[in-house]
Design a protein around this motif. Structure first.
Motif, short mmCIF file in Angstrom:
data_model
loop_
_atom_site.label_atom_id
_atom_site.label_comp_id
_atom_site.label_asym_id
_atom_site.label_seq_id
_atom_site.Cartn_x
_atom_site.Cartn_y
_atom_site.Cartn_z
N UNK A 80 0.75 -1.06 -0.32
CA UNK A 80 -0.40 0.27 0.05
C UNK A 80 0.97 1.04 0.36
N UNK A 81 1.92 1.71 0.65
CA UNK A 81 3.11 2.60 0.59
C UNK A 81 3.62 2.55 -0.68
N UNK A 82 3.78 1.96 -1.05
CA UNK A 82 4.34 1.70 -2.21
C UNK A 82 3.73 2.02 -3.68
N UNK A 83 2.29 1.73 -3.52
CA UNK A 83 1.27 2.19 -5.01
C UNK A 83 1.24 3.82 -4.07
N UNK A 84 1.05 4.45 -2.97
CA UNK A 84 1.02 5.44 -2.72
C UNK A 84 2.35 6.15 -3.27
N UNK A 85 3.39 6.21 -2.81
CA UNK A 85 4.29 6.44 -3.29
C UNK A 85 4.25 7.08 -4.78
N UNK A 86 3.98 5.52 -5.52
CA UNK A 86 3.87 5.79 -7.21
C UNK A 86 2.93 6.43 -7.78
N UNK A 87 1.77 7.13 -6.46
CA UNK A 87 0.72 7.95 -7.39
C UNK A 87 0.85 9.29 -6.68
N UNK A 88 2.15 9.25 -5.44
CA UNK A 88 2.13 10.73 -5.55
C UNK A 88 3.05 11.16 -6.86
N UNK A 89 3.88 10.12 -6.68
CA UNK A 89 4.52 10.72 -8.06
C UNK A 89 4.39 11.00 -9.41
N UNK A 90 3.34 10.35 -9.86
CA UNK A 90 3.00 10.32 -11.19
C UNK A 90 2.60 11.52 -10.52
N UNK A 91 1.69 12.15 -9.63
CA UNK A 91 0.79 13.20 -9.77
C UNK A 91 1.89 14.20 -10.18
N UNK A 92 2.54 14.15 -9.15
CA UNK A 92 3.58 15.64 -9.46
C UNK A 92 4.22 15.59 -10.85
N UNK A 93 4.03 14.24 -11.60
CA UNK A 93 5.41 14.78 -12.87
C UNK A 93 3.78 15.39 -13.90
N UNK A 94 2.47 14.76 -13.48
CA UNK A 94 1.79 14.95 -13.78
C UNK A 94 1.33 16.60 -14.15
N UNK A 95 1.39 17.05 -12.51
CA UNK A 95 0.74 18.69 -12.54
C UNK A 95 2.15 19.23 -13.14
N UNK A 96 3.12 19.03 -12.92
CA UNK A 96 4.29 19.55 -13.24
C UNK A 96 4.18 19.78 -14.95
N UNK A 97 3.84 19.27 -15.62
CA UNK A 97 2.97 19.40 -17.37
C UNK A 97 2.05 19.98 -17.35
N UNK A 98 1.40 19.50 -16.75
CA UNK A 98 -0.36 19.70 -17.72
C UNK A 98 -0.91 21.43 -17.03
N UNK A 99 -0.17 21.07 -15.14
CA UNK A 99 -1.09 22.47 -15.35
C UNK A 99 -0.85 23.37 -16.11
N UNK A 100 0.79 23.92 -16.07
CA UNK A 100 1.17 25.24 -17.50
C UNK A 100 0.22 25.65 -18.61
N UNK A 101 0.44 23.81 -19.02
CA UNK A 101 -0.09 23.42 -20.68
C UNK A 101 -1.68 24.02 -20.16
N UNK A 102 -2.77 23.40 -19.42
CA UNK A 102 -4.08 23.59 -18.91
C UNK A 102 -4.32 25.45 -18.80
N UNK A 103 -3.19 25.82 -17.80
CA UNK A 103 -3.22 27.33 -17.78
C UNK A 103 -3.49 28.05 -18.63
N UNK A 104 -2.31 28.19 -20.08
CA UNK A 104 -2.08 28.58 -21.52
C UNK A 104 -3.68 28.40 -22.35
#
Length: 340
Positions: free
Chosen positions: A23-47
Protein backbone atom coordinates in the motif's frame (compact mmCIF):
# COMPACT_ATOMS: atom_id res chain seq x y z
CA UNK A 1 21.00 -18.29 11.41
CA UNK A 2 18.22 -18.49 13.99
CA UNK A 3 17.52 -14.77 13.72
CA UNK A 4 17.34 -15.01 9.94
CA UNK A 5 14.99 -18.01 10.18
CA UNK A 6 12.69 -16.21 12.61
CA UNK A 7 12.62 -13.18 10.35
CA UNK A 8 11.61 -15.29 7.36
CA UNK A 9 8.90 -16.95 9.42
CA UNK A 10 7.50 -13.62 10.57
CA UNK A 11 7.37 -12.31 7.03
CA UNK A 12 5.57 -15.43 5.83
CA UNK A 13 3.04 -15.28 8.65
CA UNK A 14 2.38 -11.49 8.45
CA UNK A 15 0.33 -10.86 5.32
CA UNK A 16 -0.94 -7.60 6.83
CA UNK A 17 2.63 -6.25 6.91
CA UNK A 18 3.11 -7.18 3.26
CA UNK A 19 -0.18 -5.48 2.39
CA UNK A 20 0.92 -2.34 4.23
CA UNK A 21 4.24 -2.29 2.37
CA UNK A 22 2.46 -2.74 -0.95
CA UNK A 23 0.00 0.00 0.00
CA UNK A 24 2.83 2.42 0.84
CA UNK A 25 4.53 1.61 -2.45
CA UNK A 26 1.34 2.29 -4.39
CA UNK A 27 0.84 5.59 -2.56
CA UNK A 28 4.41 6.69 -3.33
CA UNK A 29 3.97 5.72 -6.98
CA UNK A 30 0.70 7.64 -7.13
CA UNK A 31 2.24 10.75 -5.55
CA UNK A 32 5.20 10.70 -7.95
CA UNK A 33 2.94 10.28 -10.98
CA UNK A 34 0.68 13.10 -9.75
CA UNK A 35 3.68 15.39 -9.24
CA UNK A 36 4.95 14.72 -12.75
CA UNK A 37 1.46 15.13 -14.20
CA UNK A 38 0.88 18.45 -12.43
CA UNK A 39 4.32 19.74 -13.42
CA UNK A 40 3.53 19.12 -17.09
CA UNK A 41 -0.17 19.69 -17.46
CA UNK A 42 -0.91 22.59 -15.08
CA UNK A 43 1.02 25.12 -17.23
CA UNK A 44 -0.43 23.71 -20.46
CA UNK A 45 -3.96 23.82 -19.09
CA UNK A 46 -3.46 27.31 -17.70
CA UNK A 47 -2.36 28.62 -21.08
CA UNK A 48 -5.33 26.91 -22.75
CA UNK A 49 -7.82 28.45 -20.30
CA UNK A 50 -6.38 31.94 -20.75
CA UNK A 51 -6.27 31.65 -24.52
CA UNK A 52 -9.90 30.60 -24.71
CA UNK A 53 -10.96 33.22 -22.16
CA UNK A 54 -9.14 36.07 -23.92
CA UNK A 55 -11.53 38.71 -25.27
CA UNK A 56 -10.53 39.86 -28.76
CA UNK A 57 -13.26 42.21 -30.07
CA UNK A 58 -12.88 42.93 -33.76
CA UNK A 59 -14.77 46.26 -33.77
CA UNK A 60 -15.25 49.39 -31.71
CA UNK A 61 -16.77 49.01 -28.27
CA UNK A 62 -19.21 51.44 -26.62
CA UNK A 63 -18.39 52.97 -23.24
CA UNK A 64 -20.97 53.70 -20.53
CA UNK A 65 -22.02 56.88 -22.34
CA UNK A 66 -22.43 55.11 -25.69
CA UNK A 67 -19.26 56.57 -27.24
CA UNK A 68 -17.32 54.20 -29.53
CA UNK A 69 -13.96 53.22 -28.07
CA UNK A 70 -11.21 51.17 -29.75
CA UNK A 71 -10.05 47.98 -28.09
CA UNK A 72 -6.89 48.75 -26.09
CA UNK A 73 -6.06 45.32 -24.68
CA UNK A 74 -3.75 42.66 -26.08
CA UNK A 75 -4.72 40.65 -29.14
CA UNK A 76 -3.52 37.05 -28.88
CA UNK A 77 -4.23 34.78 -31.81
CA UNK A 78 -2.45 31.52 -30.98
CA UNK A 79 -1.93 29.13 -28.09
CA UNK A 80 1.85 29.46 -28.16
CA UNK A 81 1.70 33.25 -28.36
CA UNK A 82 -0.36 33.14 -25.16
CA UNK A 83 2.20 30.85 -23.53
CA UNK A 84 5.01 33.26 -24.44
CA UNK A 85 3.03 36.24 -23.12
CA UNK A 86 2.22 34.57 -19.79
CA UNK A 87 5.86 33.69 -19.23
CA UNK A 88 7.08 37.17 -20.24
CA UNK A 89 4.73 39.02 -17.90
CA UNK A 90 4.26 36.63 -14.95
CA UNK A 91 7.09 34.12 -15.30
CA UNK A 92 6.88 30.57 -13.99
CA UNK A 93 4.55 31.66 -11.19
CA UNK A 94 2.05 32.77 -13.82
CA UNK A 95 2.30 29.49 -15.70
CA UNK A 96 1.51 27.60 -12.50
CA UNK A 97 -1.47 29.71 -11.49
CA UNK A 98 -4.28 27.32 -10.66
CA UNK A 99 -1.94 24.68 -9.20
CA UNK A 100 -3.50 24.64 -5.72
CA UNK A 101 -7.16 24.44 -6.82
CA UNK A 102 -6.20 21.79 -9.36
CA UNK A 103 -4.49 19.75 -6.64
CA UNK A 104 -7.36 20.14 -4.18
CA UNK A 105 -10.02 19.37 -6.77
CA UNK A 106 -8.13 16.25 -7.88
CA UNK A 107 -7.87 15.01 -4.31
CA UNK A 108 -11.52 15.82 -3.64
CA UNK A 109 -12.91 14.09 -6.73
CA UNK A 110 -10.59 11.11 -6.23
CA UNK A 111 -11.76 10.82 -2.63
CA UNK A 112 -15.39 10.88 -3.71
CA UNK A 113 -14.75 8.18 -6.31
CA UNK A 114 -12.86 5.89 -3.92
CA UNK A 115 -15.37 6.42 -1.12
CA UNK A 116 -18.68 6.15 -2.94
CA UNK A 117 -18.12 4.79 -6.44
CA UNK A 118 -15.10 2.52 -6.51
CA UNK A 119 -15.62 -1.18 -7.11
CA UNK A 120 -14.15 -3.92 -4.91
CA UNK A 121 -12.36 -5.53 -7.84
CA UNK A 122 -8.63 -4.82 -8.30
CA UNK A 123 -7.88 -1.82 -10.51
CA UNK A 124 -4.05 -2.03 -10.59
CA UNK A 125 -3.72 1.58 -9.48
CA UNK A 126 -6.14 2.95 -12.04
CA UNK A 127 -9.79 3.81 -11.78
CA UNK A 128 -12.22 3.04 -14.58
CA UNK A 129 -15.78 4.17 -14.97
CA UNK A 130 -18.21 1.39 -14.16
CA UNK A 131 -19.00 -0.95 -17.02
CA UNK A 132 -22.71 -0.34 -17.35
CA UNK A 133 -25.39 0.52 -19.89
CA UNK A 134 -25.40 3.63 -22.06
CA UNK A 135 -27.89 5.40 -19.78
CA UNK A 136 -25.88 4.30 -16.74
CA UNK A 137 -22.69 5.74 -18.19
CA UNK A 138 -24.51 8.96 -19.06
CA UNK A 139 -25.92 9.25 -15.54
CA UNK A 140 -22.51 8.51 -14.00
CA UNK A 141 -20.80 11.14 -16.18
CA UNK A 142 -23.34 13.82 -15.32
CA UNK A 143 -23.04 13.07 -11.59
CA UNK A 144 -19.25 13.36 -11.76
CA UNK A 145 -19.59 16.63 -13.67
CA UNK A 146 -21.90 18.04 -11.00
CA UNK A 147 -19.46 17.03 -8.27
CA UNK A 148 -16.48 18.65 -9.97
CA UNK A 149 -18.20 21.74 -11.45
CA UNK A 150 -17.59 24.14 -8.51
CA UNK A 151 -13.91 23.18 -8.34
CA UNK A 152 -13.59 23.65 -12.12
CA UNK A 153 -15.08 27.14 -11.85
CA UNK A 154 -12.68 28.05 -9.04
CA UNK A 155 -9.73 26.67 -11.02
CA UNK A 156 -10.60 28.62 -14.19
CA UNK A 157 -11.04 31.84 -12.24
CA UNK A 158 -7.80 31.30 -10.33
CA UNK A 159 -6.00 31.01 -13.66
CA UNK A 160 -7.57 34.08 -15.28
CA UNK A 161 -7.56 36.49 -12.32
CA UNK A 162 -4.97 39.29 -12.47
CA UNK A 163 -4.36 38.90 -8.73
CA UNK A 164 -1.54 36.95 -7.13
CA UNK A 165 -3.39 34.39 -5.05
CA UNK A 166 -2.00 32.87 -1.88
CA UNK A 167 -1.35 29.14 -1.94
CA UNK A 168 -2.34 28.77 1.73
CA UNK A 169 -4.79 31.62 2.44
CA UNK A 170 -7.98 30.20 0.97
CA UNK A 171 -10.21 32.93 2.42
CA UNK A 172 -8.21 35.65 0.70
CA UNK A 173 -8.26 33.76 -2.60
CA UNK A 174 -12.01 33.19 -2.43
CA UNK A 175 -12.56 36.93 -1.91
CA UNK A 176 -10.67 37.58 -5.13
CA UNK A 177 -12.42 35.06 -7.38
CA UNK A 178 -15.91 34.79 -5.88
CA UNK A 179 -18.43 37.60 -5.49
CA UNK A 180 -20.10 38.22 -2.12
CA UNK A 181 -23.26 36.72 -3.60
CA UNK A 182 -21.42 33.50 -4.53
CA UNK A 183 -19.80 33.27 -1.11
CA UNK A 184 -23.13 33.66 0.65
CA UNK A 185 -24.92 31.28 -1.73
CA UNK A 186 -22.36 28.80 -3.13
CA UNK A 187 -25.07 26.85 -4.94
CA UNK A 188 -25.52 29.83 -7.29
CA UNK A 189 -22.43 28.57 -9.14
CA UNK A 190 -24.67 25.84 -10.59
CA UNK A 191 -26.99 28.56 -11.88
CA UNK A 192 -24.29 30.32 -13.90
CA UNK A 193 -26.13 31.12 -17.15
CA UNK A 194 -25.55 28.49 -19.82
CA UNK A 195 -22.79 26.60 -18.01
CA UNK A 196 -24.73 23.47 -17.07
CA UNK A 197 -26.29 23.34 -20.54
CA UNK A 198 -22.85 23.45 -22.14
CA UNK A 199 -21.41 20.76 -19.86
CA UNK A 200 -24.38 18.40 -20.23
CA UNK A 201 -24.43 18.80 -24.01
CA UNK A 202 -20.71 18.01 -24.14
CA UNK A 203 -21.26 14.84 -22.08
CA UNK A 204 -24.21 13.72 -24.23
CA UNK A 205 -22.21 14.08 -27.44
CA UNK A 206 -19.25 12.12 -26.04
CA UNK A 207 -21.18 9.39 -24.20
CA UNK A 208 -24.20 8.90 -26.48
CA UNK A 209 -22.57 9.76 -29.81
CA UNK A 210 -18.83 9.16 -29.78
CA UNK A 211 -18.76 6.30 -27.25
CA UNK A 212 -21.04 3.81 -29.07
CA UNK A 213 -19.38 4.56 -32.41
CA UNK A 214 -15.98 3.88 -30.93
CA UNK A 215 -17.14 0.54 -29.52
CA UNK A 216 -18.72 -0.33 -32.86
CA UNK A 217 -15.82 0.64 -35.10
CA UNK A 218 -12.94 -0.14 -32.74
CA UNK A 219 -13.86 -3.20 -30.62
CA UNK A 220 -11.95 -3.41 -27.37
CA UNK A 221 -9.20 -6.07 -27.59
CA UNK A 222 -9.28 -8.99 -25.20
CA UNK A 223 -6.97 -8.94 -22.21
CA UNK A 224 -3.41 -9.81 -23.22
CA UNK A 225 -3.99 -9.36 -26.97
CA UNK A 226 -3.09 -6.52 -29.30
CA UNK A 227 -5.80 -4.50 -31.06
CA UNK A 228 -6.50 -5.61 -34.61
CA UNK A 229 -8.27 -2.61 -36.09
CA UNK A 230 -9.59 -2.44 -39.61
CA UNK A 231 -7.99 0.47 -41.45
CA UNK A 232 -11.34 1.33 -43.00
CA UNK A 233 -13.11 1.42 -39.65
CA UNK A 234 -10.21 3.33 -38.10
CA UNK A 235 -10.45 5.90 -40.91
CA UNK A 236 -14.20 6.24 -40.39
CA UNK A 237 -13.69 6.78 -36.67
CA UNK A 238 -11.09 9.49 -37.30
CA UNK A 239 -13.60 11.27 -39.55
CA UNK A 240 -16.19 10.96 -36.77
CA UNK A 241 -13.71 12.49 -34.30
CA UNK A 242 -13.11 15.39 -36.71
CA UNK A 243 -16.85 16.01 -36.98
CA UNK A 244 -17.40 15.88 -33.24
CA UNK A 245 -14.44 18.21 -32.71
CA UNK A 246 -16.32 20.81 -34.77
CA UNK A 247 -19.07 20.68 -32.12
CA UNK A 248 -17.09 19.98 -28.95
CA UNK A 249 -14.48 22.71 -29.40
CA UNK A 250 -17.01 25.60 -29.30
CA UNK A 251 -18.68 24.01 -26.27
CA UNK A 252 -15.35 23.83 -24.45
CA UNK A 253 -14.53 27.46 -25.29
CA UNK A 254 -17.96 28.65 -24.16
CA UNK A 255 -17.77 26.61 -20.96
CA UNK A 256 -14.63 28.51 -19.96
CA UNK A 257 -16.19 31.86 -20.88
CA UNK A 258 -19.32 31.07 -18.86
CA UNK A 259 -17.42 29.61 -15.89
CA UNK A 260 -15.30 32.73 -15.34
CA UNK A 261 -18.39 34.97 -15.59
CA UNK A 262 -19.13 35.76 -11.97
CA UNK A 263 -22.63 35.84 -10.53
CA UNK A 264 -23.80 39.06 -8.92
CA UNK A 265 -26.92 39.89 -6.96
CA UNK A 266 -27.94 42.23 -9.76
CA UNK A 267 -26.82 42.33 -13.38
CA UNK A 268 -26.01 46.05 -13.29
CA UNK A 269 -23.47 45.60 -10.51
CA UNK A 270 -19.87 45.24 -11.58
CA UNK A 271 -17.16 43.43 -9.62
CA UNK A 272 -16.08 46.62 -7.83
CA UNK A 273 -19.37 48.18 -6.84
CA UNK A 274 -20.69 44.99 -5.29
CA UNK A 275 -17.61 44.06 -3.30
CA UNK A 276 -17.91 44.22 0.46
CA UNK A 277 -15.56 46.85 1.82
CA UNK A 278 -12.03 45.53 2.23
CA UNK A 279 -12.60 42.32 0.31
CA UNK A 280 -9.96 42.90 -2.33
CA UNK A 281 -7.47 45.00 -0.34
CA UNK A 282 -5.17 42.09 0.49
CA UNK A 283 -4.89 40.91 -3.13
CA UNK A 284 -1.93 42.20 -5.11
CA UNK A 285 -1.28 41.88 -8.81
CA UNK A 286 1.97 40.39 -10.07
CA UNK A 287 4.70 42.87 -9.13
CA UNK A 288 6.07 45.09 -11.86
CA UNK A 289 3.23 44.44 -14.29
CA UNK A 290 2.17 47.39 -16.37
CA UNK A 291 -0.19 45.37 -18.52
CA UNK A 292 -2.65 42.55 -18.04
CA UNK A 293 -1.87 39.16 -19.51
CA UNK A 294 -5.37 38.85 -20.95
CA UNK A 295 -8.48 40.96 -21.41
CA UNK A 296 -11.76 39.63 -20.10
CA UNK A 297 -15.19 40.64 -21.25
CA UNK A 298 -16.93 43.19 -19.02
CA UNK A 299 -19.11 41.67 -16.29
CA UNK A 300 -21.55 44.56 -16.61
CA UNK A 301 -22.83 43.03 -19.86
CA UNK A 302 -22.82 39.27 -19.18
CA UNK A 303 -23.70 36.38 -21.43
CA UNK A 304 -27.31 35.43 -20.76
CA UNK A 305 -27.03 31.78 -21.71
CA UNK A 306 -25.37 29.27 -24.01
CA UNK A 307 -27.05 30.48 -27.22
CA UNK A 308 -26.47 34.13 -26.27
CA UNK A 309 -22.80 33.36 -25.59
CA UNK A 310 -22.36 31.73 -29.00
CA UNK A 311 -24.12 34.60 -30.79
CA UNK A 312 -22.15 37.32 -29.03
CA UNK A 313 -18.81 35.59 -29.51
CA UNK A 314 -19.42 35.31 -33.26
CA UNK A 315 -20.76 38.87 -33.54
CA UNK A 316 -18.06 40.50 -31.40
CA UNK A 317 -14.97 38.38 -32.02
CA UNK A 318 -15.63 36.42 -35.18
CA UNK A 319 -16.39 32.78 -35.88
CA UNK A 320 -12.77 31.74 -35.28
CA UNK A 321 -13.09 32.63 -31.58
CA UNK A 322 -15.22 29.50 -31.16
CA UNK A 323 -12.35 27.29 -32.32
CA UNK A 324 -9.42 28.48 -30.26
CA UNK A 325 -6.97 25.62 -29.76
CA UNK A 326 -9.37 23.23 -31.52
CA UNK A 327 -6.46 20.93 -32.20
CA UNK A 328 -6.21 20.14 -28.48
CA UNK A 329 -9.81 18.89 -28.56
CA UNK A 330 -8.93 16.84 -31.63
CA UNK A 331 -5.86 15.32 -29.96
CA UNK A 332 -8.03 14.36 -27.00
CA UNK A 333 -10.46 12.55 -29.31
CA UNK A 334 -7.69 10.75 -31.15
CA UNK A 335 -5.98 9.89 -27.87
CA UNK A 336 -9.06 7.97 -26.81
CA UNK A 337 -8.17 5.38 -29.44
CA UNK A 338 -4.86 4.61 -27.77
CA UNK A 339 -6.32 4.55 -24.26
CA UNK A 340 -9.36 2.42 -25.19
Amino acid sequence: MRIHHLHETNVRTSPSLTAIMLGVGEIITLLVSLAISFAIFVPLTGVLVRFRAQYNPRGLQLDVEGTPQPHTGPVIRSYFAMMKRVYRIEGWAGLYKGLMPTLLSTLFVTGVILTFMDTPSPSHGRYHAPNTSLLGTLFYSIIMMLISLPTSIITYRSITTPFKLSYLNAAQSFRAILTPTERRKPWILYLTPGLLASEVLHIVIVVVGLGPLRRLLLPKPELGSYPDYSLTKLGIYIVVVLITTAVLSPLEVMSIRLAIQRNHASAEYNSVSQEIEGDAEDNTEFSGNEEDVITLRSESDPYLGLVDCAKRMVDEEGFSSMYRAWWITLLGGLGSVASY
